[in-house]
Design a protein around this motif. Structure first.
Motif, PDB file in Angstrom:
ATOM      1  N   GLN B  58       0.857  -1.093   0.181  1.00  0.00           N
ATOM      2  CA  GLN B  58      -0.006   0.164  -0.231  1.00  0.00           C
ATOM      3  C   GLN B  58       0.666   1.514   0.261  1.00  0.00           C
ATOM      4  O   GLN B  58       0.638   2.116  -0.956  1.00  0.00           O
ATOM      5  N   VAL B  59       2.188   0.754   0.433  1.00  0.00           N
ATOM      6  CA  VAL B  59       2.618   2.329   0.853  1.00  0.00           C
ATOM      7  C   VAL B  59       3.528   2.459  -0.672  1.00  0.00           C
ATOM      8  O   VAL B  59       3.710   3.513  -1.241  1.00  0.00           O
ATOM      9  N   GLY B  60       3.801   1.208  -0.454  1.00  0.00           N
ATOM     10  CA  GLY B  60       4.824   1.078  -2.225  1.00  0.00           C
ATOM     11  C   GLY B  60       3.944   1.505  -3.309  1.00  0.00           C
ATOM     12  O   GLY B  60       4.254   2.852  -4.097  1.00  0.00           O
ATOM     13  N   GLU B  61       3.146   1.855  -3.246  1.00  0.00           N
ATOM     14  CA  GLU B  61       2.168   1.936  -4.607  1.00  0.00           C
ATOM     15  C   GLU B  61       1.516   3.623  -4.356  1.00  0.00           C
ATOM     16  O   GLU B  61       1.129   4.183  -5.492  1.00  0.00           O
ATOM     17  N   ARG B  62       1.142   4.182  -2.815  1.00  0.00           N
ATOM     18  CA  ARG B  62       0.520   5.538  -3.011  1.00  0.00           C
ATOM     19  C   ARG B  62       2.704   6.225  -3.162  1.00  0.00           C
ATOM     20  O   ARG B  62       1.738   7.154  -3.933  1.00  0.00           O
ATOM     21  N   ALA B  63       3.104   6.054  -2.956  1.00  0.00           N
ATOM     22  CA  ALA B  63       4.511   6.966  -3.031  1.00  0.00           C
ATOM     23  C   ALA B  63       4.828   6.813  -4.837  1.00  0.00           C
ATOM     24  O   ALA B  63       5.162   7.863  -5.073  1.00  0.00           O
ATOM     25  N   ILE B  64       4.823   5.563  -5.173  1.00  0.00           N
ATOM     26  CA  ILE B  64       4.302   5.661  -7.019  1.00  0.00           C
ATOM     27  C   ILE B  64       4.168   6.234  -7.564  1.00  0.00           C
ATOM     28  O   ILE B  64       4.164   7.392  -8.658  1.00  0.00           O
ATOM     29  N   ALA B  65       2.782   6.789  -6.927  1.00  0.00           N
ATOM     30  CA  ALA B  65       2.029   7.593  -7.281  1.00  0.00           C
ATOM     31  C   ALA B  65       2.082   9.210  -7.333  1.00  0.00           C
ATOM     32  O   ALA B  65       1.926   9.629  -7.836  1.00  0.00           O
ATOM     33  N   VAL B 283      14.388  11.491  -2.673  1.00  0.00           N
ATOM     34  CA  VAL B 283      12.967  11.644  -2.808  1.00  0.00           C
ATOM     35  C   VAL B 283      12.153  10.017  -3.180  1.00  0.00           C
ATOM     36  O   VAL B 283      11.640  10.540  -3.001  1.00  0.00           O
ATOM     37  N   ALA B 284      13.261   9.194  -3.427  1.00  0.00           N
ATOM     38  CA  ALA B 284      11.908   7.698  -2.602  1.00  0.00           C
ATOM     39  C   ALA B 284      11.701   8.128  -1.491  1.00  0.00           C
ATOM     40  O   ALA B 284      10.478   7.869  -1.429  1.00  0.00           O
ATOM     41  N   ARG B 285      12.824   8.177  -0.403  1.00  0.00           N
ATOM     42  CA  ARG B 285      12.142   7.727   1.105  1.00  0.00           C
ATOM     43  C   ARG B 285      11.318   9.057   1.335  1.00  0.00           C
ATOM     44  O   ARG B 285      10.548   8.759   1.843  1.00  0.00           O
ATOM     45  N   ARG B 286      11.423  10.769   0.185  1.00  0.00           N
ATOM     46  CA  ARG B 286      10.429  11.445   0.822  1.00  0.00           C
ATOM     47  C   ARG B 286       9.291  10.999   0.001  1.00  0.00           C
ATOM     48  O   ARG B 286       8.390  11.374   0.716  1.00  0.00           O
ATOM     49  N   VAL B 287       8.469   9.879  -0.751  1.00  0.00           N
ATOM     50  CA  VAL B 287       7.910   9.777  -1.697  1.00  0.00           C
ATOM     51  C   VAL B 287       6.884   9.019  -0.503  1.00  0.00           C
ATOM     52  O   VAL B 287       6.337   8.306  -0.197  1.00  0.00           O
ATOM     53  N   ILE B 288       8.430   7.960   0.231  1.00  0.00           N
ATOM     54  CA  ILE B 288       7.404   6.542   0.971  1.00  0.00           C
ATOM     55  C   ILE B 288       7.100   7.477   1.743  1.00  0.00           C
ATOM     56  O   ILE B 288       5.821   6.699   2.345  1.00  0.00           O
ATOM     57  N   LYS B 289       8.111   8.445   2.645  1.00  0.00           N
ATOM     58  CA  LYS B 289       7.365   9.045   4.298  1.00  0.00           C
ATOM     59  C   LYS B 289       6.225   9.338   3.534  1.00  0.00           C
ATOM     60  O   LYS B 289       5.168   9.254   4.730  1.00  0.00           O
ATOM     61  N   ARG B 290       5.727  10.662   2.799  1.00  0.00           N
ATOM     62  CA  ARG B 290       4.592  10.975   2.665  1.00  0.00           C
ATOM     63  C   ARG B 290       3.899  10.018   2.516  1.00  0.00           C
ATOM     64  O   ARG B 290       2.492  10.146   2.633  1.00  0.00           O
TER      65      ARG B 290
END
Lengths: 200, 295
Positions: B58-65, B283-290
């Motif tokens: 769920q986290v990974g998919e949201r981060a990708i979006a 940036v990967a860490r940033r979007v995953i955190k958000r």
């Protein structure tokens, strides 16, 4: 051997970097002798590149994201990020320090530190347009300052404030009770009646 | 959107390269802060500390979006980090051309047309600082309610951000410029702003620096640098950063430059992509955190 030529004889990944930079060198300085030397070395290393792509668990999400972007649907209306700052806990409380680290439309984050070390992340996010995030609060068995509270996974506690704002404490160091106590430091009452300016 | 998803960008990073070896060599400056994680799932686990597979998905998919939505700015941040390493700053190129001209008689004609390396290197370091601020604003927005709070966010850097900032101080500031690096940087952002503004990199990033006009933007950069001065110079002092010490650390990666500071800084600038590599990880860490906060 020139030091640069020597540095060029590295594995493929460096060849990519150097290839781009040597292109910049050749186009800007126009020094044929130097440029030819560099480009030849970079190409010889790049020739061994082989690409293979195996399926991953993210492929479907990547495709979905691409089609969503292509469809160019209207974006949900969310709160201006900076308008949410005032509902965070004080900059310093109970020996802890709060530093804002990110502010995007509908999403603000801060780092929580204690004794100079990070112990967690605080966030307020707007759930407008994010029905899944809202749905989990239907099963909330607890509350904090009157707001429904849930625990997600091992390390996240979140409250739904004013039926719209998700207030979260995420920490690999604090247990659910400690996270709940920190949620209580947010201005939940103020946020519950807040009508935010819309993010541009 | 960019054709390349953040999960792919991360997984295309090399597990080992000259860049990762140099960053590994700088670990003593920021012990344990950076580990070269190039697997997206692994990054989700590290950032969240979660092991529930459904939650990780769920986290990974949201981060990708989040990354795929260009309006969120994350793609721009990656493009700025890439630009820094693409040759746009050119200090390595010009400094090296200049040094070659000094040492190789048949290349002496180059010496007359290339800028003095110290000036070039200090402009380059200032340009990289500006790029870091631009990329930070793209990926993090402008957190807090003042420049002071913005700088607090910058100096609160951790992990990939912290090693990139440490590498900038060591390799782009102290190594080529010596102990007076901070005043040279300050001069570049005041006296040589016209040269910064003329660079293709600044042309692409200035739009993301806070402020309404060129004057406001350069004032913001100067204020951000000034407010970070204690952090930057304190770091250099605390870690006892010297040209000789850094050269000693990196000389194993750049055979042929022993004892030659200008060569070392120029070759490293040309041969590594520290900003791009760690920038994609940031940036990967940033979007995953958000994403973790938003799900």
């Amino acid at each position: 051997m020139s030091p640069l030529l020597h540095a060029s004889l590295q594995p493929t990944s460096e060849a990519h970097v150097r290839q781009r930079k040597t292109h910049a060198l050749s186009s800007s300085l126009i020094r044929p002798a130097v440029a030819r030397l560099l480009i030849a070395a970079a190409f010889s290393a790049a020739a061994s590149v082989a690409c293979s792509k195996e399926p991953t668990r993210w492929d479907k999400a990547v495709e979905t994201a691409k089609s969503v972007e292509k469809a160019d649907l209207p974006k949900p209306v969310v709160a201006e990020g900076g308008s949410l700052n005032k509902f965070f806990p004080p900059k310093e409380f109970d020996g802890k320090k709060v530093t804002f680290t990110a502010e995007k439309p509908g999403a603000v984050e801060a780092k929580l530190e204690e004794g100079g070390a990070e112990i967690g992340t605080l966030a307020i996010t707007d759930t407008n347009g994010n029905a899944d995030a809202l749905a989990k609060f239907d099963k909330a068995a607890e509350e904090v300052s009157g707001a429904p509270l849930v625990t997600q996974g091992k390390n996240k506690s979140a409250a739904l404030v004013g039926k719209r704002f998700q207030v979260s404490v995420m920490s690999q160091k604090l247990d659910p009770e400690a996270r709940k106590a920190i949620l209580g430091k947010f201005d939940i009452r103020g946020l519950s009646s807040f009508t935010p300016p819309v993010a541009k | 959107m960019s054709d390349i998803a953040i999960s792919q960008l991360l997984e295309e990073l090399p597990a080992t390269s000259l860049t990762t070896r140099v960053l590994g060599g700088l670990d003593y400056l920021v012990p344990g802060e950076w580990v070269n994680v190039t697997n997206f799932e692994e990054t989700v686990k590290l950032v969240t500390g979660e092991d529930d597979q459904a939650l990780i998905q769920q986290v990974g998919e949201r981060a990708i979006a989040l990354y795929a939505d260009a309006s969120n700015g994350y793609q721009r941040a990656v493009s700025l980090y890439k630009l820094v390493d693409s040759g746009s700053t050119m200090a390595g190129v010009t400094a090296l051309a200049g040094k070659l001209a000094e040492d190789v008689s048949w290349l002496q004609f180059l010496g007359s047309v290339t800028p003095k390396s110290e000036t070039t290197q200090s402009i380059d370091a200032a340009l990289k600082f500006a790029a870091e601020i631009g990329a930070f604003c793209c990926s993090n927005g402008i957190p807090g309610d003042s420049v002071g709070e913005f700088v607090s966010a910058l100096t609160a850097y951790e992990k990939e951000d912290k090693v990139r900032f440490a590498a900038w101080i060591a390799l782009d500031c102290v190594l080529p410029l010596g102990p007076e690096f901070f005043s040279l940087l300050t001069s570049s952002l005041s006296g040589a702003m016209d040269k910064l503004e003329a660079s293709p990199l600044y042309g692409k990033l200035h739009g993301f620096i806070p402020g309404s006009g060129a004057g406001d933007k350069s004032a913001f950069l100067r204020e951000a640098l000034e407010k970070s001065s204690a952090h930057i110079t304190g770091f250099a002092q605390e870690k006892d950063l010297t040209q000789a010490g850094i050269l000693d650390t990196v000389k194993g990666y750049i055979d042929g430059a022993e004892g030659k500071l200008d060569y070392a800084a120029a070759i490293l600038d040309l041969s590594t992509n520290v900003f791009e590599h760690t920038g994609i990880q940031s940036v990967a860490r940033r979007v995953i955190k958000r994403a973790y906060a938003e799900i």
